[in-house]
Design a protein around this motif. Structure first.
Motif, short mmCIF file in Angstrom:
data_model
loop_
_atom_site.label_atom_id
_atom_site.label_comp_id
_atom_site.label_asym_id
_atom_site.label_seq_id
_atom_site.Cartn_x
_atom_site.Cartn_y
_atom_site.Cartn_z
N VAL A 120 -7.75 80.32 103.29
CA VAL A 120 -8.42 79.46 102.32
C VAL A 120 -7.80 79.68 100.96
O VAL A 120 -7.69 80.82 100.51
CB VAL A 120 -9.94 79.81 102.24
N SER A 121 -7.33 78.61 100.33
CA SER A 121 -6.80 78.79 98.99
C SER A 121 -7.14 77.60 98.11
O SER A 121 -7.24 76.46 98.58
CB SER A 121 -5.29 79.01 99.03
N HIS A 122 -7.34 77.87 96.85
CA HIS A 122 -7.66 76.89 95.81
C HIS A 122 -8.67 75.86 96.32
O HIS A 122 -8.42 74.66 96.28
CB HIS A 122 -6.39 76.21 95.30
N SER A 123 -9.77 76.35 96.81
CA SER A 123 -10.77 75.47 97.42
C SER A 123 -12.17 75.97 97.09
O SER A 123 -12.36 77.14 96.75
CB SER A 123 -10.60 75.43 98.93
N MET A 124 -13.14 75.07 97.27
CA MET A 124 -14.53 75.47 97.16
C MET A 124 -15.20 75.34 98.51
O MET A 124 -15.06 74.33 99.19
CB MET A 124 -15.26 74.56 96.18
N LEU A 125 -15.92 76.41 98.91
CA LEU A 125 -16.64 76.42 100.17
C LEU A 125 -18.11 76.71 99.86
O LEU A 125 -18.41 77.40 98.90
CB LEU A 125 -16.09 77.50 101.10
N THR A 126 -18.98 76.24 100.74
CA THR A 126 -20.41 76.32 100.45
C THR A 126 -21.15 76.97 101.62
O THR A 126 -20.61 77.00 102.74
CB THR A 126 -20.94 74.91 100.14
N THR B 52 -15.83 83.13 106.87
CA THR B 52 -14.41 82.87 107.09
C THR B 52 -13.96 83.79 108.21
O THR B 52 -14.10 85.00 108.11
CB THR B 52 -13.59 83.13 105.82
N LEU C 224 -12.12 72.05 90.92
CA LEU C 224 -11.42 73.26 91.38
C LEU C 224 -10.73 73.98 90.22
O LEU C 224 -10.36 75.14 90.35
CB LEU C 224 -10.37 72.88 92.44
N SER D 286 -8.88 84.13 111.53
CA SER D 286 -7.64 83.38 111.32
C SER D 286 -7.77 82.37 110.18
O SER D 286 -6.95 81.47 110.05
CB SER D 286 -7.22 82.69 112.62
N ALA D 287 -8.80 82.53 109.36
CA ALA D 287 -9.00 81.60 108.24
C ALA D 287 -7.96 81.81 107.16
O ALA D 287 -7.56 82.94 106.87
CB ALA D 287 -10.39 81.80 107.65
N LEU E 15 -15.42 71.77 100.19
CA LEU E 15 -16.24 71.72 101.40
C LEU E 15 -17.70 71.90 101.03
O LEU E 15 -18.06 72.90 100.41
CB LEU E 15 -15.82 72.82 102.38
#
Lengths: 404, 371
Positions: free
Chosen positions: A293-299, A287, A260, A290-291, A313
């Motif tokens: 998302v912070s300091h994260s990886m999504l795929t 997303t 990250l 109501s999502a 994720l």
């Protein structure tokens, strides 16, 4: 058919310390970093370093790894000359076949494979490390100093040195002694498990090692000491950069978190040194309204309507509205239902975390002694309102309301 | 059974109404849906139905399309026998230099390829249509109907009437009337996807070539009306045609509706595209992302809402993006504000810039431009 350098990737490890994650797959096939499996790192390094012939030595639970490697196309290793070869142990005429007895024996059993390509040099790699490395520079160094064996080393603290194989070197980084996990290290150069051998030399020592019935047939325990005793030139090649052994739950979790922050870990976004992976075709991630998302990886294929922070994720993960995921790793297809809280956890593929369940918890002053990352194995159901404590390793379904 | 169907994808047209979006490419390789080119949908439809041989008819402005489809390996169409064939106008060049005027022109341009088709039946489809069609089922219904041609229509019309065809369907599922490019729609809108036998196709191509007929609708459907038995298959899933910049924007925004996505991205018929080995998308500590479709490899540190981001887009800190389509490699620098804007590939919007279109007239920024 002749190749200058052939890579042999040791991928037979069970990874027993990761057991909830490796009950169905070999350690090198464990998902990592949102899009990858551990083996993608050494494989991509090979390709980026110009090595187009790689033998992957498998033994434990090879099915998923075999399927993953396939014809090697995602790594551009689908070659008519060379490419990726899966090398399992095999039966022989007139005698019983054996499992790979040790790392050196695994190579010994594949002498025929290496002879097929008749290489000048052989690169030995393991499938449980996360790093980016240009092996062609290491090979150039090996040739320049005229070594029989070059061992890639990392400078660690003397405290850490007690956990590694340590190379004691002279002023020219020529190795005069190798110590496995020394109590009182004389040097801080830790072996990264990456070796380049001049093939003729290695072949000679592998044959001699196999003849020795007392040998554990291991590179670190037998081959390297034997070469040192015989006065061969062994040199250390100093590597600078990120390198992590992901053999434990804690180190696997740590290494994922490192991804990250490119400044701490590896820059996966660097186009100069891409890491390749076989990935299924998924639509873009979504997303919802109501999502958070912070300091994260999504795929790709993820559908996030809850809160995700400091997490990794993989593809096709669902986080429903009102669910919270933090400091966690969710492998492909995981579902976190509404109201569930997943913290400091690793959840393996296709596991469903029921509504209002709690998995893991942050470290606090009270729970510090027995705190750890919670792990839930693949294809499980954690029932609604269930509680999974920190450091738990869950390998069976958990009924609604249960506390584990 | 499915090996008896051959795919022909028409990819020769650049729709001028797409303005900036078709400057560097033809309509089939316009990026759509966050990580796809429009042509991916029809190629995937064919592959998912077990079709192994596909001819892609191109004419001009197809360099981007060639880059994208390559050898066809991402669709498993790189084969020893058959697979994907890119078909520039090889047998036509000596007759006429200009663009294909219509599908029959295009088919005549590749007449020798058609003659060598190994399969008994051919599906003809535009590469500029985003739809997830169960072609296996459509083929089976064609065989069962005993019709000469099966035409695939949509239950939810999306095209502009003056550029679409409409079928009136009788109680047995056969076409009883056709309206070509009418002022007001009547009946079922054709998706211009047709299944017919190879034999009939070759006869039609030869007939049209001899009579200087360029259009499939006018030359075949209209002129041969009464001679051909046309069966209509009504597909009730989502279908998008990209016919103008504002239409492109509307079709893109519709993808934010989960119901639309579930019709277009059917798990058992995945839409395949060129693999680019992107890492996952990273969201920074101050990122906000709501009601948005985001492809892999993005780095989002600003705010994104009601938008579609393609692979490798960067939204820097403090940047605000709403109701936008940002194509691959777009960089929105710190503090920039974008509303109702489409940025083509590799566009850079410098720090602090403000770009505002309107839902009825979105702004389109051409490929590689720096704002």
């Amino acid at each position: 058919m002749k190749k200058e350098c052939v890579a042999m990737l040791l991928a037979g490890g069970q990874g027993s310390r990761l057991h909830a994650l490796t009950s169905h797959v070999a350690k090198p096939a464990v998902p990592f970093g949102g899009k990858y499996r551990i083996i993608d790192f050494p494989l991509s390094n090979c390709v980026n370093s110009g090595i187009d012939t790689v033998g992957v030595l498998t033994q434990y639970r090879p099915m998923e790894l075999n399927a993953y490697l396939g014809n090697g196309q995602p790594w551009d290793l689908d070659r008519s000359d060379g490419g990726v070869h899966v090398l399992p142990p095999y039966m022989r005429e007139g005698e019983k076949g054996t499992w790979y007895k040790g790392t050196a024996n695994a190579i010994y059993q594949n002498l025929d494979f290496l002879e097929l390509y008749d290489p000048e040099y052989v690169l030995i790699l393991s499938g449980d490390h996360i790093y980016k490395m240009d092996y062609s520079k290491m090979l150039a160094h090996h040739k320049e100093v005229g070594a029989a064996c070059t061992i890639s080393v990392l400078e660690v603290t003397l405290e850490e040195a007690t956990r590694f194989g340590i190379m004691n070197v002279d002023d020219h980084d020529t190795i005069y002694e190798f110590e496995e996990k020394p109590k009182h290290p004389k040097s801080n150069l830790a072996s990264m498990g990456i070796y380049i051998f001049t093939w003729k030399k290695l072949k000679q020592y592998l044959i001699a090692d196999e003849a020795d019935e007392k040998s554990a047939n291991d590179f670190g325990k037998n081959i390297i000491p034997a070469m040192l005793n015989a006065g061969e030139k062994l040199v250390a090649y100093r590597f600078k950069g990120y390198w992590k052994d992901v053999g434990t739950i804690d180190s696997l979790w740590d290494a994922n978190m490192d991804m990250l922050s490119p400044e701490n870990g590896i820059d996966l976004y660097d186009p100069e040194w891409p890491i390749y992976a076989r990935t299924p075709t998924k639509p873009p991630l979504f997303t919802g309204s109501s999502a958070k998302v912070s300091h994260s990886m999504l795929t790709g294929g993820c559908n996030v309507n809850g809160t995700v922070e400091n997490s990794v994720l993989f593809h096709s993960v669902t986080v429903e509205e009102g669910a919270k995921v933090s400091y966690s790793i969710l492998m492909p297809g995981t579902v976190v239902k509404t109201g569930a809280v997943v913290e400091y956890a690793i959840v393996a593929e296709n596991t469903v975390i029921g509504s209002n369940a709690r998995v893991g918890a942050p470290p606090t002053a009270e729970n510090n002694a027995d705190w750890g990352i919670a792990v839930v194995a693949q294809n499980l159901k954690v029932g609604d309102n269930a509680i999974i404590s920190p450091k738990a390793m869950i390998t069976k379904n958990v009924k609604g309301g249960d506390v584990k | 059974m499915m090996n008896k169907l051959h795919g022909i994808v028409f990819a020769y047209r650049s729709n001028p109404n797409l303005r900036e979006l078709t400057q560097p490419r033809n309509t089939c390789s316009v990026p759509y849906g966050g990580r796809y080119r429009v042509v991916d949908f029809m190629l995937s439809n064919m592959v998912n139905a077990g079709i192994t041989d596909v001819g892609l008819i191109v004419h001009t402005n197809y360099q981007s399309l060639l880059d994208h489809v390559g050898s066809g390996k991402d669709w498993d169409l790189s084969r020893k026998h058959g697979g994907l064939r890119i078909l520039p106008p090889f047998s036509y060049a000596d007759k006429r230099e200009s663009l294909y005027r219509g599908r029959m022109d295009a088919l005549a341009g590749v007449r020798s390829y058609l003659a060598n088709i190994r399969q008994d039946h051919v599906v003809l489809a535009g590469g500029d249509l985003a739809v997830n069609l169960p072609l296996r089922e459509i083929y089976a219904s064609h065989i069962k109907s005993g019709a000469d041609i099966t035409a695939v229509c949509t239950a939810t019309p999306k095209g502009a009437p003056h550029s679409c065809d409409y079928f009136t369907v009788d109680s047995k599922g056969f076409a009883s009337d056709i309206a070509i490019h009418p002022e007001t729609p009547s009946g079922c809108e054709s998706l211009e996807v047709y299944i017919l036998s190879k034999e009939l196709l070759l006869n039609l191509v030869d007939y049209c070539s001899a009579h200087n007929i360029s259009s499939f609708s006018e030359g075949v459907l209209s002129r041969m009306w009464g001679q051909l038995k046309i069966h209509v298959y009504i597909h009730d899933g989502y279908a998008a045609r990209l016919q103008s910049v504002s239409g492109y924007f509307e079709r893109s925004m519709e993808l934010l509706d989960p119901a639309v996505r579930s019709q277009l991205f059917v798990p058992e018929r995945p839409v395949k595209t060129k693999d680019q080995s992107n890492p996952s998308t990273y969201y920074g500590p101050e990122a906000k992302s709501t009601n948005s479709l985001v492809a892999d490899g993005c780095i989002i540190e600003g705010e994104v809402e009601n938008s579609i981001l393609f692979r490798g887009v960067k939204v820097e800190k403090g940047a605000r993006v709403s109701n936008c389509v940002l194509m691959q490699g777009t960089t929105i620098q710190a503090g920039a504000v974008l509303k109702y804007t489409i940025t083509d590939k590799n566009v850079r919007v410098n720090a602090g810039r403000m770009l505002m279109g309107h839902s009825s007239y979105p702004l389109a920024i051409a490929k590689n431009e720096i704002v």
